[in-house]
Design an enzyme around this catalytic site. Structure first.
Site, PDB file in Angstrom:
ATOM      1  N   ASN A   9       0.872  -1.178   0.000  1.00 18.90           N
ATOM      2  CA  ASN A   9       0.000   0.000   0.000  1.00 18.90           C
ATOM      3  C   ASN A   9       0.906   1.224   0.000  1.00 18.90           C
ATOM      4  O   ASN A   9       1.474   1.579   1.027  1.00 18.90           O
ATOM      5  CB  ASN A   9      -0.890  -0.031   1.256  1.00 18.90           C
ATOM      6  CG  ASN A   9      -1.772   1.196   1.363  1.00 18.90           C
ATOM      7  OD1 ASN A   9      -1.883   1.982   0.412  1.00 18.90           O
ATOM      8  ND2 ASN A   9      -2.404   1.360   2.518  1.00 18.90           N
ATOM      9  N   TRP A  10       1.053   1.812  -1.179  1.00 15.75           N
ATOM     10  CA  TRP A  10       1.964   2.960  -1.293  1.00 15.75           C
ATOM     11  C   TRP A  10       1.394   4.208  -0.632  1.00 15.75           C
ATOM     12  O   TRP A  10       2.111   5.175  -0.416  1.00 15.75           O
ATOM     13  CB  TRP A  10       2.240   3.274  -2.770  1.00 15.75           C
ATOM     14  CG  TRP A  10       3.097   2.267  -3.471  1.00 15.75           C
ATOM     15  CD1 TRP A  10       3.645   1.122  -2.949  1.00 15.75           C
ATOM     16  CD2 TRP A  10       3.522   2.319  -4.844  1.00 15.75           C
ATOM     17  NE1 TRP A  10       4.370   0.459  -3.901  1.00 15.75           N
ATOM     18  CE2 TRP A  10       4.316   1.179  -5.069  1.00 15.75           C
ATOM     19  CE3 TRP A  10       3.298   3.212  -5.885  1.00 15.75           C
ATOM     20  CZ2 TRP A  10       4.900   0.911  -6.321  1.00 15.75           C
ATOM     21  CZ3 TRP A  10       3.870   2.945  -7.127  1.00 15.75           C
ATOM     22  CH2 TRP A  10       4.666   1.803  -7.341  1.00 15.75           C
ATOM     23  N   LYS A  11       0.097   4.224  -0.360  1.00 14.50           N
ATOM     24  CA  LYS A  11      -0.564   5.418   0.182  1.00 14.50           C
ATOM     25  C   LYS A  11      -0.274   6.620  -0.738  1.00 14.50           C
ATOM     26  O   LYS A  11      -0.172   6.452  -1.949  1.00 14.50           O
ATOM     27  CB  LYS A  11      -0.132   5.671   1.628  1.00 14.50           C
ATOM     28  CG  LYS A  11      -0.295   4.400   2.493  1.00 14.50           C
ATOM     29  CD  LYS A  11      -0.089   4.619   3.951  1.00 14.50           C
ATOM     30  CE  LYS A  11      -0.254   3.295   4.684  1.00 14.50           C
ATOM     31  NZ  LYS A  11      -0.156   3.419   6.128  1.00 14.50           N
ATOM     32  N   HIS A  97      -9.562   1.275   4.736  1.00 15.46           N
ATOM     33  CA  HIS A  97      -8.303   1.470   5.449  1.00 15.46           C
ATOM     34  C   HIS A  97      -8.540   2.438   6.605  1.00 15.46           C
ATOM     35  O   HIS A  97      -9.333   3.378   6.469  1.00 15.46           O
ATOM     36  CB  HIS A  97      -7.233   2.019   4.492  1.00 15.46           C
ATOM     37  CG  HIS A  97      -5.866   1.993   5.110  1.00 15.46           C
ATOM     38  ND1 HIS A  97      -5.459   2.961   6.004  1.00 15.46           N
ATOM     39  CD2 HIS A  97      -4.845   1.107   5.010  1.00 15.46           C
ATOM     40  CE1 HIS A  97      -4.224   2.661   6.406  1.00 15.46           C
ATOM     41  NE2 HIS A  97      -3.832   1.545   5.822  1.00 15.46           N
ATOM     42  N   GLU A  99      -6.960   4.868   7.658  1.00 18.37           N
ATOM     43  CA  GLU A  99      -6.741   6.290   7.322  1.00 18.37           C
ATOM     44  C   GLU A  99      -7.957   6.870   6.606  1.00 18.37           C
ATOM     45  O   GLU A  99      -8.278   8.049   6.777  1.00 18.37           O
ATOM     46  CB  GLU A  99      -5.462   6.424   6.468  1.00 18.37           C
ATOM     47  CG  GLU A  99      -4.217   6.176   7.326  1.00 18.37           C
ATOM     48  CD  GLU A  99      -3.038   5.581   6.584  1.00 18.37           C
ATOM     49  OE1 GLU A  99      -2.998   5.616   5.343  1.00 18.37           O
ATOM     50  OE2 GLU A  99      -2.133   5.053   7.274  1.00 18.37           O
ATOM     51  N   GLU A 169      -5.621  -4.711  10.571  1.00 18.36           N
ATOM     52  CA  GLU A 169      -4.570  -3.723  10.782  1.00 18.36           C
ATOM     53  C   GLU A 169      -4.842  -2.952  12.072  1.00 18.36           C
ATOM     54  O   GLU A 169      -5.614  -1.987  12.060  1.00 18.36           O
ATOM     55  CB  GLU A 169      -4.528  -2.738   9.613  1.00 18.36           C
ATOM     56  CG  GLU A 169      -4.235  -3.384   8.284  1.00 18.36           C
ATOM     57  CD  GLU A 169      -3.632  -2.392   7.298  1.00 18.36           C
ATOM     58  OE1 GLU A 169      -2.538  -2.669   6.802  1.00 18.36           O
ATOM     59  OE2 GLU A 169      -4.227  -1.322   7.066  1.00 18.36           O
ATOM     60  N   GLY A 175       2.444   2.283  10.793  1.00 17.54           N
ATOM     61  CA  GLY A 175       3.426   3.349  10.630  1.00 17.54           C
ATOM     62  C   GLY A 175       4.141   3.730  11.919  1.00 17.54           C
ATOM     63  O   GLY A 175       4.847   4.729  11.977  1.00 17.54           O
ATOM     64  N   SER A 215       3.301  -2.145  10.395  1.00 12.83           N
ATOM     65  CA  SER A 215       4.747  -2.266  10.601  1.00 12.83           C
ATOM     66  C   SER A 215       5.312  -3.650  10.263  1.00 12.83           C
ATOM     67  O   SER A 215       6.200  -4.150  10.945  1.00 12.83           O
ATOM     68  CB  SER A 215       5.115  -1.855  12.027  1.00 12.83           C
ATOM     69  OG  SER A 215       4.762  -0.487  12.236  1.00 12.83           O
ATOM     70  N   GLY A 236       2.760  -1.055   4.304  1.00 17.09           N
ATOM     71  CA  GLY A 236       2.879   0.351   3.933  1.00 17.09           C
ATOM     72  C   GLY A 236       4.344   0.731   3.742  1.00 17.09           C
ATOM     73  O   GLY A 236       4.936   0.523   2.679  1.00 17.09           O
ATOM     74  N   GLY A 237       4.953   1.276   4.800  1.00 18.53           N
ATOM     75  CA  GLY A 237       6.319   1.815   4.733  1.00 18.53           C
ATOM     76  C   GLY A 237       7.322   0.906   4.036  1.00 18.53           C
ATOM     77  O   GLY A 237       8.061   1.356   3.147  1.00 18.53           O
TER      78      GLY A 237
END
Ligand code: PGA
Length: 253
Positions: A9-11, A97, A99, A169, A175, A215, A236-237
């Site tokens: 997930n590049w966001k 998600h 966010e 999640e 993150g 994470s 993500g990251g």
């Protein structure tokens, strides 16, 4: 064997050029993927079509959108519908998600509607759920996550439920560098499977892949993915670096 999935997930990160370089690197490597293993990469909307072209020779690679709208078409400036994604040859979409829930006020009803829209277009929804830190500290995480699933998904038919991918999640792990332990992930994933089983039966519960997100890194992916009810990760990251995400793909069981 249930599908095992490494999802990125590049966001809202990376320029087009950076994204293409990353995808070309990822798609150029041989992971020895088995037929039940998949890689899904959720990129920003403007990169979808070009991204799909880059991975077209990797049959187990798929491109996903990170969101879709609740309506099929109309006067919704700035929005993108599931039908539009399908018309671009996109096969997967992240829905719910944390966010989106937090910053864009997406509630359970909206997410139910988005899931319907995705399924109507034959897209695979990657439906996210997960509790905040205070809910976990109060020990209410199991009932909270079960209620997210019930409210957004329990109107689906059995056939529709079998098409879903779920992602657990915990918000406190996204993150933050603070991962749930493999045991915490397993316990929740097993609980999610029981929630599905109570409504749709054990056969369906055993079919639905449940990814862990929060994470995930190359140094913890093996242990987390090794748990029986964890079917890979939503990352993500660590998905923004080719070497890290490649190592995570190789950690699929
Ligand atoms: P993270 O994000 O891997 O950076 O914690 C996961 C996600 O939000 O999907």
């Amino acid at each position: 064997m249930r599908k095992q999935i490494a999802a990125a997930n590049w966001k809202m990160n990376l320029s087009l050029k950076e994204g293409i370089t990353l995808l070309e690197k990822l798609a150029g490597e041989d992971y020895g993927l088995k037929a039940y293993q998949e890689v899904i990469i959720a990129v920003p909307f403007p990169y979808l079509i070009q991204s799909r072209e880059i991975v077209k020779d990797q049959p187990l690679f798929h491109i996903a959108a990170q969101n879709c709208h609740t309506e099929a078409a109309g006067a919704y400036t700035g929005e993108v519908s599931a039908a539009m994604l399908a018309s671009c040859g996109i096969t997967h979409v992240i829905i719910g998600h944390s966010e989106r829930r937090m910053y864009f006020s997406e509630d359970d009803q909206m997410l139910a509607r988005k899931t319907d829209m995705a399924l109507a277009e034959d897209l695979t929804p990657i439906f996210c759920c997960g509790e905040s830190l205070d809910i976990r500290e109060r020990g209410e995480q199991n009932s909270y996550v079960a209620s997210q699933i019930e409210k957004s998904l329990f109107h689906l038919s059995t056939g529709q439920m079998q098409k879903l991918v779920l992602a657990y999640e915990p918000i406190w792990a996204i993150g933050t560098g603070k991962t749930a332990t493999a045991e915490q992930a397993q316990e929740m994933h097993n609980g999610i499977r029981s929630t599905i089983s109570e409504k749709y039966g054990e056969e369906t519960a055993q079919m639905v892949p449940i990814l862990y997100g929060g994470s995930v890194k190359p140094n913890n992916a093996n242990e987390i993915f090794g748990k029986p009810d964890v079917d890979g990760g939503l990352v993500g990251g660590a998905s923004l670096k080719a070497d890290d995400f490649a190592a995570i793909i190789k950690s699929l069981k």
